[in-house]
Design a protein around this motif. Sequence first.
Motif, PDB file in Angstrom:
ATOM      1  N   GLN A 168       0.826  -1.201   0.000  1.00 38.33           N
ATOM      2  CA  GLN A 168       0.000   0.000   0.000  1.00 38.33           C
ATOM      3  C   GLN A 168       0.864   1.255   0.000  1.00 38.33           C
ATOM      4  N   HIS A 177      -1.237   6.434  -6.121  1.00 37.91           N
ATOM      5  CA  HIS A 177      -2.420   5.585  -6.250  1.00 37.91           C
ATOM      6  C   HIS A 177      -3.035   5.328  -4.877  1.00 37.91           C
ATOM      7  N   GLU A 233      -5.413  -0.275  -1.918  1.00 33.31           N
ATOM      8  CA  GLU A 233      -6.350  -1.272  -2.420  1.00 33.31           C
ATOM      9  C   GLU A 233      -7.591  -1.277  -1.533  1.00 33.31           C
ATOM     10  N   ARG A 234      -8.709  -1.627  -2.119  1.00 36.69           N
ATOM     11  CA  ARG A 234      -9.991  -1.523  -1.424  1.00 36.69           C
ATOM     12  C   ARG A 234     -10.009  -2.227  -0.064  1.00 36.69           C
ATOM     13  N   GLY A 235      -9.592  -3.444   0.025  1.00 33.61           N
ATOM     14  CA  GLY A 235      -9.625  -4.173   1.284  1.00 33.61           C
ATOM     15  C   GLY A 235      -8.709  -3.591   2.345  1.00 33.61           C
ATOM     16  N   TRP A 236      -7.714  -2.848   1.932  1.00 36.77           N
ATOM     17  CA  TRP A 236      -6.767  -2.255   2.868  1.00 36.77           C
ATOM     18  C   TRP A 236      -7.171  -0.853   3.273  1.00 36.77           C
ATOM     19  N   SER A 237      -8.027  -0.227   2.535  1.00 38.59           N
ATOM     20  CA  SER A 237      -8.322   1.186   2.799  1.00 38.59           C
ATOM     21  C   SER A 237      -9.207   1.404   4.014  1.00 38.59           C
ATOM     22  N   TYR A 238     -10.073   0.470   4.344  1.00 39.35           N
ATOM     23  CA  TYR A 238     -11.037   0.706   5.423  1.00 39.35           C
ATOM     24  C   TYR A 238     -10.367   1.097   6.733  1.00 39.35           C
TER      25      TYR A 238
END
Length: 126
Positions: free
Chosen positions: A62, A70, A73-78
Motif C-alpha cells: 500500500q 495511487h 487497495e480496497r480491502g486495505w483502505s477501510y
Amino acid sequence: MIKEALEALYKSYYGENQIIPCRCGVACENEYLLSKPKIVFALKEPHTSQSEIDITSGLERQIKRGLEGHPFERGWSYTWVQASIWAYAIHNGFKSYRELRKPLYEAQGIQTIGIINLKKSGGGSS
C-alpha cells in the motif's frame, strides 16, 4: 532489527515450520525508528478469513501504491487510510482532513507506525 527480532520470536513460539497466523510489526523499519513519537496501533484481529496473513507485507504494498500517487487497495483502505492520516497528522501537523486525504500522505503516515493484532487469527468485521 525489529523484523529479525519478531521473526525469532515467532519461530520460538510457533516452531520452525509452523504456520504463523498473523505477522505484525512495522512496514518501514527505518522510518519507524526515526519517527517521534512512536505510534503503535493495537488492533483486535485481522479482517480476513485466511489462516496466515502478513500485515506488514500488505502495508508495504500500500505504501508503494501511495508513493506512486495511487490509492490503497480496497480491502486495505477501510482501516489503514484512517490510521495513516492520524499518524501523518501527529508527526507533521494537523491540516484539514481534505488536505491529508491524499495517497502520498497516507503512505507517509503508514511508514511511521507499528502494528499488532491482539488476536492472531482472522475474525472478519465487527
